[in-house]
Design a protein around this motif. Structure first.
Motif, PDB file in Angstrom:
ATOM      1  N   GLU A 141       1.347  -1.016   0.201  1.00 57.89           N
ATOM      2  CA  GLU A 141       0.097   0.045   0.193  1.00 57.89           C
ATOM      3  C   GLU A 141       0.126   0.846  -0.136  1.00 57.89           C
ATOM      4  OE1 GLU A 141      -2.690  -0.262   3.386  1.00 57.89           O
ATOM      5  OE2 GLU A 141      -4.047  -1.950   3.057  1.00 57.89           O
ATOM      6  N   LEU A 142       1.869   1.089   0.139  1.00 54.34           N
ATOM      7  CA  LEU A 142       3.123   2.142  -0.002  1.00 54.34           C
ATOM      8  C   LEU A 142       3.038   3.048  -1.032  1.00 54.34           C
ATOM      9  CD1 LEU A 142       5.190   0.858   2.315  1.00 54.34           C
ATOM     10  CD2 LEU A 142       4.341   2.970   2.967  1.00 54.34           C
ATOM     11  N   ASP A 143       3.065   4.125  -0.937  1.00 51.06           N
ATOM     12  CA  ASP A 143       3.762   4.988  -2.605  1.00 51.06           C
ATOM     13  C   ASP A 143       5.097   4.431  -2.434  1.00 51.06           C
ATOM     14  OD1 ASP A 143       4.538   6.806  -4.253  1.00 51.06           O
ATOM     15  OD2 ASP A 143       3.062   8.753  -3.731  1.00 51.06           O
ATOM     16  N   PRO A 144       6.303   4.295  -3.836  1.00 54.14           N
ATOM     17  CA  PRO A 144       6.991   3.501  -4.004  1.00 54.14           C
ATOM     18  C   PRO A 144       7.767   4.760  -4.229  1.00 54.14           C
ATOM     19  CG  PRO A 144       6.199   3.563  -6.067  1.00 54.14           C
ATOM     20  CD  PRO A 144       5.022   3.536  -4.851  1.00 54.14           C
ATOM     21  N   ASP A 145       7.555   6.936  -4.282  1.00 56.56           N
ATOM     22  CA  ASP A 145       7.897   7.284  -4.055  1.00 56.56           C
ATOM     23  C   ASP A 145       7.933   8.540  -2.532  1.00 56.56           C
ATOM     24  OD1 ASP A 145       8.610   7.292  -7.145  1.00 56.56           O
ATOM     25  OD2 ASP A 145       6.691   8.395  -7.536  1.00 56.56           O
ATOM     26  N   ILE A 146       8.158   7.582  -1.740  1.00 54.57           N
ATOM     27  CA  ILE A 146       7.154   7.921  -0.988  1.00 54.57           C
ATOM     28  C   ILE A 146       8.188   9.037   0.512  1.00 54.57           C
ATOM     29  CG2 ILE A 146       7.296   6.057   1.170  1.00 54.57           C
ATOM     30  CD1 ILE A 146       5.003   7.465   2.639  1.00 54.57           C
ATOM     31  N   ASP A 147       8.586   9.819   0.713  1.00 55.11           N
ATOM     32  CA  ASP A 147       9.981  10.001   1.930  1.00 55.11           C
ATOM     33  C   ASP A 147       9.362   9.389   3.120  1.00 55.11           C
ATOM     34  OD1 ASP A 147      11.778  10.851   2.653  1.00 55.11           O
ATOM     35  OD2 ASP A 147      11.182  13.357   3.629  1.00 55.11           O
ATOM     36  N   PRO A 148      10.726   8.928   2.833  1.00 59.79           N
ATOM     37  CA  PRO A 148      10.670   7.661   4.284  1.00 59.79           C
ATOM     38  C   PRO A 148      10.865   8.377   5.526  1.00 59.79           C
ATOM     39  CG  PRO A 148      13.036   7.421   2.975  1.00 59.79           C
ATOM     40  CD  PRO A 148      12.096   8.137   2.313  1.00 59.79           C
ATOM     41  N   THR A 149      10.640   9.234   6.246  1.00 56.29           N
ATOM     42  CA  THR A 149      10.639  10.094   7.145  1.00 56.29           C
ATOM     43  C   THR A 149       9.471  10.517   7.068  1.00 56.29           C
ATOM     44  OG1 THR A 149      11.262  12.451   6.011  1.00 56.29           O
ATOM     45  CG2 THR A 149      12.777  11.203   7.091  1.00 56.29           C
ATOM     46  N   ALA A 150       8.291  10.468   6.664  1.00 57.88           N
ATOM     47  CA  ALA A 150       7.128  10.633   5.814  1.00 57.88           C
ATOM     48  C   ALA A 150       6.059   9.066   6.854  1.00 57.88           C
ATOM     49  CB  ALA A 150       6.164  10.550   5.475  1.00 57.88           C
ATOM     50  N   LEU A 151       7.460   8.362   6.616  1.00 62.30           N
ATOM     51  CA  LEU A 151       6.706   6.973   7.837  1.00 62.30           C
ATOM     52  C   LEU A 151       6.918   7.014   9.126  1.00 62.30           C
ATOM     53  CD1 LEU A 151       7.428   4.367   5.535  1.00 62.30           C
ATOM     54  CD2 LEU A 151       4.860   6.027   6.108  1.00 62.30           C
ATOM     55  N   ILE A 152       7.652   7.877  10.037  1.00 60.24           N
ATOM     56  CA  ILE A 152       7.984   8.231  11.144  1.00 60.24           C
ATOM     57  C   ILE A 152       7.605   8.953  11.622  1.00 60.24           C
ATOM     58  CG2 ILE A 152      10.081   9.400  12.708  1.00 60.24           C
ATOM     59  CD1 ILE A 152      11.986   8.865  10.916  1.00 60.24           C
ATOM     60  N   LEU A 153       6.568   8.783  12.655  1.00 66.86           N
ATOM     61  CA  LEU A 153       5.890  10.019  13.254  1.00 66.86           C
ATOM     62  C   LEU A 153       5.653   9.631  14.908  1.00 66.86           C
ATOM     63  CD1 LEU A 153       1.926   7.802  11.474  1.00 66.86           C
ATOM     64  CD2 LEU A 153       3.581   9.710  11.076  1.00 66.86           C
ATOM     65  N   PRO A 154       4.884  10.812  15.145  1.00 63.87           N
ATOM     66  CA  PRO A 154       5.281  10.325  17.414  1.00 63.87           C
ATOM     67  C   PRO A 154       4.152  10.038  17.913  1.00 63.87           C
ATOM     68  CG  PRO A 154       3.982  12.754  15.496  1.00 63.87           C
ATOM     69  CD  PRO A 154       4.482  11.720  15.095  1.00 63.87           C
ATOM     70  N   VAL A 155       4.994  10.044  18.351  1.00 64.94           N
ATOM     71  CA  VAL A 155       3.522   8.766  19.813  1.00 64.94           C
ATOM     72  C   VAL A 155       3.139   9.621  20.155  1.00 64.94           C
ATOM     73  CG1 VAL A 155       3.622   6.764  21.870  1.00 64.94           C
ATOM     74  CG2 VAL A 155       5.444   6.537  19.947  1.00 64.94           C
ATOM     75  N   SER A 156       3.279  10.724  20.463  1.00 69.44           N
ATOM     76  CA  SER A 156       2.918  12.160  22.055  1.00 69.44           C
ATOM     77  C   SER A 156       2.435  11.271  23.159  1.00 69.44           C
ATOM     78  CB  SER A 156       1.794  12.376  21.335  1.00 69.44           C
ATOM     79  OG  SER A 156       1.918  13.138  19.814  1.00 69.44           O
ATOM     80  N   PRO A 157       2.613  10.292  23.493  1.00 68.98           N
ATOM     81  CA  PRO A 157       2.635   9.725  24.788  1.00 68.98           C
ATOM     82  C   PRO A 157       2.281  11.075  26.101  1.00 68.98           C
ATOM     83  CG  PRO A 157       4.562   9.803  25.518  1.00 68.98           C
ATOM     84  CD  PRO A 157       4.098  10.052  23.415  1.00 68.98           C
ATOM     85  N   GLU A 158       1.407  11.153  26.642  1.00 69.27           N
ATOM     86  CA  GLU A 158       0.792  12.294  27.947  1.00 69.27           C
ATOM     87  C   GLU A 158       1.484  11.400  28.998  1.00 69.27           C
ATOM     88  OE1 GLU A 158      -2.852  13.904  25.705  1.00 69.27           O
ATOM     89  OE2 GLU A 158      -3.243  12.934  27.620  1.00 69.27           O
ATOM     90  N   ALA A 159       1.997  12.971  29.643  1.00 70.61           N
ATOM     91  CA  ALA A 159       2.054  12.146  31.642  1.00 70.61           C
ATOM     92  C   ALA A 159       0.837  12.616  32.214  1.00 70.61           C
ATOM     93  CB  ALA A 159       3.140  12.706  31.924  1.00 70.61           C
ATOM     94  N   SER A 160       0.943  11.695  33.585  1.00 70.97           N
ATOM     95  CA  SER A 160       0.398  11.997  35.173  1.00 70.97           C
ATOM     96  C   SER A 160       1.211  11.819  35.755  1.00 70.97           C
ATOM     97  CB  SER A 160      -1.382  11.443  34.992  1.00 70.97           C
ATOM     98  OG  SER A 160      -1.716  11.591  36.470  1.00 70.97           O
ATOM     99  N   VAL A 161       1.364  13.169  36.920  1.00 77.60           N
ATOM    100  CA  VAL A 161       2.133  12.927  37.708  1.00 77.60           C
ATOM    101  C   VAL A 161       1.715  13.393  39.178  1.00 77.60           C
ATOM    102  CG1 VAL A 161       4.502  13.724  38.703  1.00 77.60           C
ATOM    103  CG2 VAL A 161       4.300  13.447  36.395  1.00 77.60           C
ATOM    104  N   ARG A 162       1.332  12.270  40.265  1.00 70.52           N
ATOM    105  CA  ARG A 162       1.276  12.719  40.954  1.00 70.52           C
ATOM    106  C   ARG A 162       2.112  12.785  42.277  1.00 70.52           C
ATOM    107  NH1 ARG A 162      -4.761  13.370  41.838  1.00 70.52           N
ATOM    108  NH2 ARG A 162      -5.789  12.281  40.402  1.00 70.52           N
ATOM    109  N   PHE A 163       1.401  13.879  43.074  1.00 75.84           N
ATOM    110  CA  PHE A 163       3.021  14.181  43.566  1.00 75.84           C
ATOM    111  C   PHE A 163       2.343  14.621  44.922  1.00 75.84           C
ATOM    112  CE2 PHE A 163       3.566  17.894  40.906  1.00 75.84           C
ATOM    113  CZ  PHE A 163       3.645  19.303  41.488  1.00 75.84           C
ATOM    114  N   ARG A 164       3.401  14.663  45.995  1.00 75.04           N
ATOM    115  CA  ARG A 164       3.179  16.144  47.456  1.00 75.04           C
ATOM    116  C   ARG A 164       4.813  16.037  48.266  1.00 75.04           C
ATOM    117  NH1 ARG A 164      -0.363  16.418  51.317  1.00 75.04           N
ATOM    118  NH2 ARG A 164       0.000  16.925  53.027  1.00 75.04           N
ATOM    119  N   VAL A 165       4.971  17.745  47.792  1.00 75.73           N
ATOM    120  CA  VAL A 165       6.206  18.166  48.269  1.00 75.73           C
ATOM    121  C   VAL A 165       6.145  18.196  49.600  1.00 75.73           C
ATOM    122  CG1 VAL A 165       7.995  20.124  48.473  1.00 75.73           C
ATOM    123  CG2 VAL A 165       7.191  19.488  46.087  1.00 75.73           C
TER     124      VAL A 165
END
Length: 851
Positions: free
Chosen positions: A283-307
């Motif tokens: 399904e890949l375009d043979p002319d596609i730029d290889p860098t276009a296949l690298i995608l961000p994961v964008s994980p989110e953070a949740s940090v509970r803390f008490r100083v």
């Protein structure tokens, strides 16, 4: 903690784990109110750390640690780092408020399509702080089941209680506002989005009533189903379809020592985690730029803390030190008489920590970091993302694991208004370890609002906004400089800024010494803007006549400027014989006759009886036939446009201009130099008078000068630029400068002092790199030189056009890619020698532009 709770925690069935989900009572600006307690929520600002100097980083890190130790000590806090997709269509609504001229809707649509193609996420930083337990919380919790069963649940909150909580929130907010995070109360809309987003539903957020969301509106935010599985959760929509897969990860192990910059920035690196999705090769375009296949994961953070308050923290550290000391003494009494290195090291470290805590703003914090990974594609895609996160953190020595069999508990724990549910997956360390995570660090540069012209390429993704005409509106400086080597994209960046300014209704005049700005005229007309091209040559005779240019300022302005201009153009031997006197007489006579023009002054001279006057007139007449003389003293042919103040772009091309240097005396000027100075006299006089006209104060104005070193090499040109830079704020006039020579620009204090934005492109020599570093506010060291040398280059060493370092009005620096939103526009703005020939101003019309 009670014995039963301790046993439950050990067995993994603690009371915290089994607590019910938070029951929201009301949401307001900066407040989340549940049936048991109230929380203050703040949005945090990002800080630009990618190019920050080492000293500035250390100072900001110390300030963050101090804010944690002093302001948040004793509070239960909840930090959220979240991402949202960029809704490109929102830019259309913004454009309706920004742009007023031309086919601005098509222009905005073009940018929207490009933003959708890029797909940049936006980072959101929020901090929740538990304020107080609500009265009757225990009774409420006990009656909740009965009330819900009978349908009698009450979610009312009195205005008095709401006002009291609001006051508490704002008192805390004022203290956090002075921190590096510049905290502001989160809007009720932001809080509602934070709560509802986990449902992955397209329903619009409920509108607040009197600034509060409560009752049935509040219930809709959490209406949905989430099905827990051993290693993930599935989000189900109203139709019973799975719309998202989510997995919550715990950060269970950290190195004993972490470096910043380095693996100590364990929250800032969230934006750097990428993965390659599993795609069928067929399904890949043979002319596609290889860098276009690298995608961000964008994980989110949740940090509970008490100083920990410093007194409590000192007590814990001292107990650990005394325990280690007792173990060392006990071991010394045994036959082995070897206490062990770990015991000795613990005693030594605890003693040092006690000393540091007494001297500095240092205390302990207990934090529980979680990472939330989500996929809206498939379960397999989610697992690919999770593997990428675990691998990325493993590479910097941090252990991350999936919360097996505890996905429900960990997921609910990440929700605002909840509590710590899995306490055995936490860490106790000094506040520097948490502050050093730099959750607010990354890349941040540009205006908060305004035209989108590119995107940031640092550690934090985001769009780059730049409005070159907004300085005067803010009461700020109005000068923008584009600096760097030839062929790196400076002029194209300036032309993009010119187009956005023209859509805002600005009157722009560009002094094009190189002759490659014709494309901006074509592009402007392509999108319905008023744009004209004026060139040197007989065809454009009279287009720069000072009598015409200064007509709106009254005849007196031209009466003084025209004699000076003709005296400059006249041959030196005639000027030395006193040609200025007949020239002045001719100007006065022509003005008195009415409808004055410079060519009429020359004809009047030719008809005078005075031999010097006739000789001067004949000389000027011949010079008026040349390419440089025709625009300011030639007889108009009726075909060329006249420069008039009003919304639009005027490009005056003068590729044959040859201005004398500062060191050359007037009698040494060549004929070409005299005509060049006289022609430039028209442009400078027009620029100064137009900028200062009271009737045009409401009009946005811009003077654009590519190859600015041509002007700065002359005394008149340098004075003109410094004048416009210094009075630009008061006169509503912006100055756009394009130069390859930052060293010369730095010497013009009147300009450098008024710079609001600097776009620094690649430079390769030490002197020029140091000059650009000074303009960017970077230290003149080898690091900055290497940065300036490498910007604008791809990993293989090829040119990356449009890539530069931006210093914005807040003196923040980050790397940015200027982005031309379409191939067609790129071709129109092409400044290379291979660019298509530009149609002249007279023949140019919309039918001749290929769309």
């Amino acid at each position: 903690m009670k014995l039963l709770q301790k046993v439950g925690t050990f067995l993994g069935i603690g009371g915290d784990r089994s607590a019910g989900a938070p029951q929201y009572v009301a949401l307001a600006d900066g407040l989340v109110i549940t049936d048991s307690h109230a929380e203050a929520w703040f949005t945090l600002a990002s800080s630009n750390t990618d190019l920050m100097s080492e000293g500035a980083r250390d100072a900001e890190l110390d300030a963050a640690g101090s804010a944690l130790a002093r302001t948040l000590a004793g509070f239960d806090c909840h930090l959220r780092v979240m991402w949202s997709p960029l809704h490109a269509e929102d830019y259309l609504a913004e454009a309706g408020h920004m742009f007023t001229h031309g086919d601005w809707h098509d222009w905005a649509e073009l940018r929207v399509r490009r933003l959708e193609q890029i797909g940049l996420p936006s980072r959101h930083l929020l901090l929740g702080v538990r304020l107080t337990e609500r009265k009757g919380a225990a009774q409420t919790a006990g009656k909740r089941g009965v009330q819900e069963g009978l349908g009698l649940t009450s979610t009312n909150i009195s205005s008095r209680e709401l006002s009291k909580l609001d006051a508490q929130m704002r008192r805390l907010g004022r203290r956090l506002e002075a921190s590096p995070w510049k905290a502001q109360p989160a809007t009720v809309e932001m809080i509602a989005w934070m709560i509802s987003r986990e449902q992955h539903r397209a329903a619009a957020l409920p509108a607040a009533t009197g600034g509060v969301i409560a009752g049935a509106k509040l219930a809709t935010l959490t209406r949905g189903r989430i099905l827990p599985h051993p290693d993930h959760l599935r989000v189900v929509d109203a139709n019973g379809q799975v719309v998202a897969w989510t997995s919550v990860l715990s950060m269970t192990g950290f190195p004993e020592e972490m470096q910043s910059p380095g693996n100590g920035e364990w929250l800032r690196v969230l934006s750097e985690i990428n993965y390659v999705p599993d795609v069928d090769e067929d399904e890949l375009d043979p002319d596609i730029d290889p860098t276009a296949l690298i995608l961000p994961v964008s994980p989110e953070a949740s940090v509970r803390f008490r100083v920990q308050p410093k007194r409590d923290a000192l007590k814990l550290v001292d107990e650990a030190r005394r325990l280690a000391k007792e173990q060392r003494r006990s071991a010394a009494k045994q036959s082995a008489e070897d206490p062990g290195r770990d015991i000795e090291e613990t005693e030594h470290v605890m003693a040092g920590l006690t000393r540091d805590m007494r001297r500095e703003d240092l205390t302990l914090v207990e934090d529980h970091p979680r990472l939330v990974v989500t996929s809206t594609i498939s379960l397999a895609d989610l697992r690919d993302r999770v593997d990428a996160v675990i691998t990325h953190y493993g590479g910097i020595g941090i252990e991350v694991v999936v919360g097996e069999e505890e996905q429900r508990e960990l997921f609910i724990e990440t929700q605002p208004g909840d509590q710590l549910r899995v306490p055995d997956l936490g860490h106790v360390r000094d506040v520097t370890a948490l502050a050093g995570s730099w959750w607010w660090g990354g890349a941040q540069v540009g205006d908060d609002v305004g035209p989108i012209v590119g995107y940031m390429t640092g550690s934090t993704p985001g769009v780059f906004r730049n409005d070159v005409t907004s300085g005067s509106d803010r009461g700020d400086a109005t000068t923008t400089a584009y600096v760097g080597r030839s062929g790196r994209g400076k002029t194209v960046a300036m032309m993009l800024s010119m187009l956005d300014a023209a859509f805002r209704g600005a009157h722009e005049i560009a002094l094009d010494f190189k002759g490659d700005l014709g494309g901006v005229v074509v592009a402007a007309r392509r999108y319905g803007l008023n744009a004209h091209l004026v060139e040197t040559g007989p065809k454009f005779a009279g287009s720069c006549d000072l009598f015409t240019l200064l007509a709106a300022d009254g005849i007196d302005a031209a009466r003084s400027e025209v004699p000076a201009q003709l005296s400059i153009a006249a041959p030196e031997h005639l000027r030395q014989r006193g040609a200025e006197t007949p020239i002045t007489h001719a100007v006065n006579s022509v003005v008195k006759a009415g409808e004055p023009a410079t060519w009429k002054v020359i004809e009047y001279l030719r008809g005078m009886e005075d031999p010097l006057a006739r000789e001067t007139g004949e000389a000027l007449h011949e010079l008026a036939q040349t390419a440089l003389g025709a625009p300011f003293m030639g007889r108009p042919t009726g075909d060329a446009p006249l420069i008039t103040p009003g919304p639009g772009i005027w490009v005056v091309q003068m590729p044959g201009l040859s201005l004398p240097g500062v060191e050359a005396s007037r009698h040494e000027w060549t004929p070409t130099q005299r005509l060049s100075v006289a022609l430039m006299h028209s442009m400078l006089a027009y620029g100064i008078t137009t900028a200062g006209r009271r009737d045009l104060r409401h009009l946005r104005k811009a003077v654009c000068v590519p190859e600015v070193h041509v002007l700065t090499a002359t005394r008149e040109g340098a004075n003109f630029l410094q004048y416009i830079a210094r009075v630009g704020r008061a006169l509503g006039t912006s100055l756009l400068l394009d130069t390859q020579d930052p060293e010369s620009l730095v010497e013009l204090v009147g300009i450098t002092e008024q710079l609001t934005t600097v776009a620094g492109f690649q430079l390769t020599t030490k002197g020029q790199q140091d000059g650009l570093a000074e303009l960017l506010g970077l230290p003149k060291d080898e690091y900055s030189r290497a940065l300036i040398r490498s910007v604008g280059l791809l990993p293989d060493g090829e040119i990356r056009h449009g890539h530069c370092i931006i210093r914005d009005r807040r003196f923040s620096c980050a790397t940015v890619q200027w982005d031309v939103p379409s191939t067609e526009l790129m071709q129109l703005l092409d400044t290379s020698p291979k660019a298509a020939p530009r149609p002249d101003d007279v023949a140019l019309d919309m039918e001749k532009v290929t769309v």
